[in-house]
Design an enzyme around this catalytic site. Structure first.
Site, PDB file in Angstrom:
ATOM      1  N   THR A  17      36.507  41.749  39.083  1.00 20.62           N
ATOM      2  CA  THR A  17      35.605  40.726  39.614  1.00 20.62           C
ATOM      3  C   THR A  17      36.222  39.342  39.548  1.00 20.62           C
ATOM      4  OG1 THR A  17      33.654  42.022  38.988  1.00 20.62           O
ATOM      5  CG2 THR A  17      33.320  39.673  39.339  1.00 20.62           C
ATOM      6  N   SER A  39      38.298  47.890  38.784  1.00 17.65           N
ATOM      7  CA  SER A  39      38.374  48.555  37.477  1.00 17.65           C
ATOM      8  C   SER A  39      37.693  49.919  37.466  1.00 17.65           C
ATOM      9  CB  SER A  39      37.781  47.668  36.379  1.00 17.65           C
ATOM     10  OG  SER A  39      36.379  47.590  36.467  1.00 17.65           O
ATOM     11  N   ASP A  55      33.787  46.525  34.593  1.00 17.99           N
ATOM     12  CA  ASP A  55      33.147  47.846  34.517  1.00 17.99           C
ATOM     13  C   ASP A  55      33.793  48.765  33.494  1.00 17.99           C
ATOM     14  OD1 ASP A  55      31.256  47.181  36.359  1.00 17.99           O
ATOM     15  OD2 ASP A  55      32.142  48.276  38.024  1.00 17.99           O
ATOM     16  N   GLN A 114      23.516  58.478  20.793  1.00 24.95           N
ATOM     17  CA  GLN A 114      23.211  57.799  22.049  1.00 24.95           C
ATOM     18  C   GLN A 114      22.763  56.358  21.813  1.00 24.95           C
ATOM     19  OE1 GLN A 114      20.412  60.064  24.427  1.00 24.95           O
ATOM     20  NE2 GLN A 114      21.341  62.000  23.815  1.00 24.95           N
TER      21      GLN A 114
END
Length: 346
Positions: free
Chosen positions: A13, A63, A95, A281
């Site tokens: 970016t 990326s 990313d 998680q």
């Protein structure tokens, strides 16, 4: 004191431009055209006591296309310039930036110089870009000698006035300027009006020769358990020896559904020497195998306890350990902190 800083532009970016197909990466030459301050050297004149070397990883990449082969190219570029520079900056897409930072941290052993990854949430061509401040802050960390700052001898991420340990960081926002966070480890530094470095958490270089372990196995899968998860497809991969490792993102502190299929999977993994790296998680906290009965399936020699490791670090560590070391050493290496990627608990 002068510093020598190597800047490697890989894409992302930071240098994106508009095209018919959406945002695409620019070349470093194109970026400079949009930045008169850099083009005319007035920007870097502020850092006149730093000798800069610029390079571009050709072709530049979005990326999302990052992979182990490109990680190796980045590492080779740093290695080739390691003895002639004091610090390194890698401009990278956001990313997969935390994956690359984690991968590089494992590749380099006995690192004694800063490798700073940075990027931007808005392209450098945007009037409100965060790219300039991110790059400026990265220069201070990589060019620490010039600013009489403490050397930070590790792979780190510099973003929005924060410096994070690379293998502790996750991308936490797609649009906030504070795009990265370190949920289980304190920041290495804060770059506000004054730069404050958390010296108590920095590794102490042992003066040993730099070593690079460049290989990553791609025979791994990243599995997130969810209610109703069917183990059959994963069992098939293990039965047919198509994989060598599983990052298993469990519920809570290491829990799995009370289902014999999970028990069978773990037993087959042990038989076929397929390592399970158990993680949680949850962004915050760690797994504790055996705390709840629902985690007892994981009490097996084939399971490595990932403790509070992040998802990007878990995956890259598993790929790296399998790629570089024999099976008999893998569980031990996965269960301990190699580059500060997991916390030490009593």
């Amino acid at each position: 004191m002068k510093s020598k800083v190597f800047i490697l532009y890989t894409g992302g970016t930071f240098g994106m431009k508009e095209s018919e197909n959406g945002l695409e990466p620019s070349t470093w030459k194109e970026i400079i055209e949009y930045l008169p301050a850099i083009k005319n050297q007035t920007y870097f004149n502020h850092f006149s006591s730093i000798n800069f070397t610029f390079d571009t990883l050709e072709p530049v990449v979005d990326s999302s296309n990052m992979n182990p082969a490109i990680w190796k190219r980045i590492a080779d570029c740093i290695s080739d310039n390691y003895n002639s520079h004091d610090g390194f900056i890698v401009i990278h897409g956001t990313d997969t930036l935390s994956y690359t930072a984690s991968a590089l941290s494992f590749m380099f052993e006995n690192l004694s110089k800063p490798i700073v990854l940075t990027g931007a949430q808005l392209p450098i061509f945007h009037p409100r870009t965060d790219g300039i401040i991110n790059l400026s802050n990265a220069i201070y960390i990589a060019g620490y000698k010039r600013f009489e700052l403490t050397c930070i001898p590790e792979v780190c991420i510099c973003f929005n006035d924060d410096l994070l340990r690379g293998n502790r960081a996750i991308k936490s926002s797609t649009n906030d300027f504070e795009g990265f966070s370190s949920p289980n480890f304190e920041n290495l530094a804060s770059l506000e009006q004054r730069i404050q470095i958390s010296e108590n958490v920095l590794p102490i270089p042992e003066g040993k020769e730099l070593k690079i372990y460049p290989t990553f196995s791609q025979k791994v899968v990243n599995v997130t358990v969810f209610p109703g998860y069917n183990v059959a497809a994963l069992q098939d991969l293990v039965d047919n020896k198509k994989i060598e490792g599983i990052v298993l993102k469990t519920f809570g502190s290491g829990n799995l559904p009370k289902d014999d299929s999970w028990k069978q999977l773990v037993q087959t993994c042990e038989k076929n020497e397929v390592i399970i790296l158990a993680t949680t998680q949850s962004a915050n906290g760690r797994i504790e195998i055996g705390q709840y009965a629902a985690s007892n399936f994981l009490k097996n020699p084939i399971v490595a306890n990932g403790k509070d490791i992040t998802s990007p670090a878990a995956l890259t560590k598993l790929m790296w350990v399998i790629g570089n070391f024999e099976f008999k050493d893998r569980i031990k290496m996965l269960s301990k902190s190699l580059r500060g990627e997991i916390s030490l608990y009593n």
